[in-house]
Design a protein around this motif. Structure first.
Motif, PDB file in Angstrom:
ATOM      1  N   GLY A   1     -18.490 -15.064  35.256  1.00  0.00           N
ATOM      2  CA  GLY A   1     -19.269 -14.523  34.154  1.00  0.00           C
ATOM      3  C   GLY A   1     -19.849 -15.666  33.360  1.00  0.00           C
ATOM      4  O   GLY A   1     -20.053 -16.759  33.886  1.00  0.00           O
ATOM      5  N   SER A   2     -20.093 -15.419  32.085  1.00  0.00           N
ATOM      6  CA  SER A   2     -20.595 -16.486  31.227  1.00  0.00           C
ATOM      7  C   SER A   2     -20.096 -16.271  29.808  1.00  0.00           C
ATOM      8  O   SER A   2     -19.750 -15.161  29.410  1.00  0.00           O
ATOM      9  N   ILE A   3     -20.053 -17.366  29.079  1.00  0.00           N
ATOM     10  CA  ILE A   3     -19.652 -17.337  27.682  1.00  0.00           C
ATOM     11  C   ILE A   3     -20.804 -17.840  26.832  1.00  0.00           C
ATOM     12  O   ILE A   3     -21.679 -18.566  27.314  1.00  0.00           O
ATOM     13  N   ILE A   4     -20.794 -17.443  25.581  1.00  0.00           N
ATOM     14  CA  ILE A   4     -21.773 -17.939  24.621  1.00  0.00           C
ATOM     15  C   ILE A   4     -21.035 -18.855  23.653  1.00  0.00           C
ATOM     16  O   ILE A   4     -20.047 -18.448  23.028  1.00  0.00           O
ATOM     17  N   LEU A   5     -21.513 -20.078  23.548  1.00  0.00           N
ATOM     18  CA  LEU A   5     -20.981 -21.044  22.592  1.00  0.00           C
ATOM     19  C   LEU A   5     -21.934 -21.077  21.411  1.00  0.00           C
ATOM     20  O   LEU A   5     -23.133 -21.291  21.587  1.00  0.00           O
ATOM     21  N   THR A   6     -21.410 -20.837  20.219  1.00  0.00           N
ATOM     22  CA  THR A   6     -22.201 -20.863  19.000  1.00  0.00           C
ATOM     23  C   THR A   6     -21.736 -22.037  18.147  1.00  0.00           C
ATOM     24  O   THR A   6     -20.535 -22.207  17.920  1.00  0.00           O
ATOM     25  N   VAL A   7     -22.702 -22.836  17.691  1.00  0.00           N
ATOM     26  CA  VAL A   7     -22.417 -23.991  16.846  1.00  0.00           C
ATOM     27  C   VAL A   7     -23.202 -23.822  15.553  1.00  0.00           C
ATOM     28  O   VAL A   7     -24.428 -23.685  15.591  1.00  0.00           O
TER      29      VAL A   7
END
Length: 179
Positions: free
Chosen positions: A114-120
């Motif tokens: 799958g995929s993840i979302i990285l938020t900075v």
């Protein structure tokens, strides 16, 4: 005596066969493919804060299903290196996209992912966020993950680098789109 010897040999062959079967079953093996992540893009910008996101694929390339029990990010931006902003990073599963910072355990079948979302999010300590990020440095970010599968649970990590050039490019693209 011959009967006992044959019986012992059969038991040993059975034990070795069972051990080989179990050893051949394999286990889950997770990999976050940080070199295939999307470029950071500007999601939101206010006078004093800017939020960037990227999507990172992962795969369970093992031979068994596995569970990602806990996944979180750890950014490395010590104030000795860059002190103009406060930094917050979060991860969420792309398909669930939670905004509360909680990682819900996720079972991943073998050979899927799958995929993840990285938020900075950067918040300027003083003044305008664009001015605060003008001299930004490259920032390493670790993706730390706990895996539960056939073997005892373990913790692993993958590292990516959010470059200063990516930040400036995303800011410039946002300004160009606003015109």
């Amino acid at each position: 005596m011959e009967f006992l010897t044959v019986l012992i040999i059969l038991v040993l062959v059975a034990v070795v066969g069972i051990w080989l079967f179990i050893a051949n079953q394999g286990d889950a093996h997770f990999k976050f493919i940080v070199d295939q992540r999307t470029e950071f893009s500007l999601k939101e910008k206010t006078q004093d804060a800017a939020t960037f996101t990227t999507t990172i694929p992962f795969v369970n390339d093992g031979t068994q299903d596995g569970t990602l029990m806990d996944v979180f990010s750890r950014h490395f931006l010590p104030y000795e290196q860059f002190d103009a902003v406060d930094t917050d990073t979060r991860l969420t599963l792309d398909s669930v996209n939670r905004n509360d910072g909680y990682w819900e355990a996720y079972i991943v079948p073998k050979t899927t992912g799958g995929s993840i979302i990285l938020t900075v999010k950067f918040t300027a300590k003083a003044g305008d966020i664009k001015a605060a990020l003008a001299d930004m440095v490259d920032m390493p970010i670790d993706i730390v993950f706990q895996v539960v599968a056939r073997s005892p649970w373990y913790i692993d990590k993958a590292r990516l680098v959010m470059t200063a050039a990516e930040i400036q490019k995303a800011l410039a693209a946002s300004e160009a789109a606003a015109r």
